[in-house]
Design a protein around this motif. Structure first.
Motif, short mmCIF file in Angstrom:
data_model
loop_
_atom_site.label_atom_id
_atom_site.label_comp_id
_atom_site.label_asym_id
_atom_site.label_seq_id
_atom_site.Cartn_x
_atom_site.Cartn_y
_atom_site.Cartn_z
N UNK A 73 2.36 -15.68 -9.09
CA UNK A 73 1.05 -15.79 -8.45
C UNK A 73 0.38 -14.22 -8.23
N UNK A 74 1.18 -13.40 -8.47
CA UNK A 74 0.71 -11.85 -8.53
C UNK A 74 1.14 -11.41 -7.17
N UNK A 75 1.11 -9.94 -6.97
CA UNK A 75 1.38 -9.38 -5.86
C UNK A 75 0.43 -8.05 -5.96
N UNK A 76 -0.26 -7.69 -4.89
CA UNK A 76 -1.11 -6.56 -4.89
C UNK A 76 -0.50 -5.44 -4.72
N UNK A 77 -0.80 -4.49 -5.48
CA UNK A 77 -0.34 -2.92 -5.42
C UNK A 77 -1.55 -2.05 -5.20
N UNK A 78 -1.66 -1.40 -4.10
CA UNK A 78 -2.89 -0.39 -3.81
C UNK A 78 -2.43 0.82 -3.73
N UNK A 79 -2.61 1.75 -4.56
CA UNK A 79 -2.34 3.33 -4.25
C UNK A 79 -3.45 4.12 -3.86
N UNK A 80 -3.28 4.87 -2.58
CA UNK A 80 -4.35 5.41 -2.18
C UNK A 80 -4.17 6.92 -2.56
N UNK A 81 -5.24 7.61 -2.73
CA UNK A 81 -5.30 9.05 -3.10
C UNK A 81 -5.28 10.00 -2.02
N UNK A 116 0.59 -1.10 -0.18
CA UNK A 116 -0.02 -0.03 -0.10
C UNK A 116 0.99 1.40 -0.06
N UNK A 117 0.64 2.16 -0.92
CA UNK A 117 1.42 3.43 -0.96
C UNK A 117 0.48 4.58 -1.28
N UNK A 118 0.91 5.75 -1.07
CA UNK A 118 0.12 6.77 -1.55
C UNK A 118 0.48 7.22 -2.83
N UNK A 119 -0.65 7.99 -3.48
CA UNK A 119 -0.35 8.65 -4.42
C UNK A 119 1.04 9.45 -4.82
N UNK A 120 1.77 9.14 -5.75
CA UNK A 120 3.13 9.95 -5.76
C UNK A 120 4.19 9.18 -5.49
N UNK A 121 3.92 8.00 -4.53
CA UNK A 121 5.15 7.29 -3.97
C UNK A 121 5.63 6.16 -5.04
N UNK A 122 6.51 5.27 -4.47
CA UNK A 122 7.11 4.53 -5.42
C UNK A 122 7.03 3.12 -4.69
N UNK A 176 -3.63 0.70 -9.18
CA UNK A 176 -3.81 -0.24 -8.40
C UNK A 176 -4.35 -1.39 -9.14
N UNK A 177 -3.62 -2.68 -8.70
CA UNK A 177 -4.13 -3.79 -9.42
C UNK A 177 -3.39 -4.99 -8.77
N UNK A 178 -3.49 -6.13 -9.16
CA UNK A 178 -2.37 -7.26 -8.98
C UNK A 178 -1.84 -7.33 -10.25
#
Length: 123
Positions: free
Chosen positions: A115-123, A10-16, A90-92
């Motif tokens: 198997x995929x890894x989840x990336x979630x970007x919060x606004x 989980x990362x904030x928008x603008x992050x890496x 945001x996606x797998x």
């Protein structure tokens, strides 16, 4: 061929974030590699691909200039550096291995999937 993706979170928008994909089961340096992603309710889409030597890379227009694909053949690992992340990212995320040396951009050109890894970007 086994592919193990890691590095999501989980990362904030603008992050890496930097994703890694460790491969085993065949001569890693002889094949291209790719990253795809799938958001909820959407089809899996191409993100980036790299040729066997790293000399050729392709990116989806939506990530061009923000994401960088690279590989370390000595470590049998491919990376996806993701900068300036947006909520739309945001996606797998899946790493995949094609049957050729090339940087393939179509999902049907890939034989093996992690198997995929989840990336979630919060606004």
């Amino acid at each position: 061929v086994q592919l193990q993706a890691s590095g999501g979170g989980l990362v904030q928008a603008g992050g890496s974030l930097r994703l890694s994909c460790a491969a085993s089961g065949r001569t890693f340096a002889s094949y291209g590699m790719g990253w795809f992603r799938q958001a909820p309710g959407k089809e899996r889409e191409f993100v980036a691909a790299i040729s066997w030597s790293g000399g050729t890379t392709y990116y989806a227009n939506s990530v061009k200039g923000r994401f960088t694909i690279s590989r370390d053949n000595a470590k049998n690992t491919v990376y996806l550096q993701m900068n300036s992340l947006e909520p739309e990212d945001t996606a797998v995320y899946y790493c995949a291995a094609p049957r050729s040396k090339m940087a393939n951009t179509k999902a049907y050109e890939y034989d093996y999937w992690g198997q995929g890894t989840q990336v979630t970007v919060s606004s």
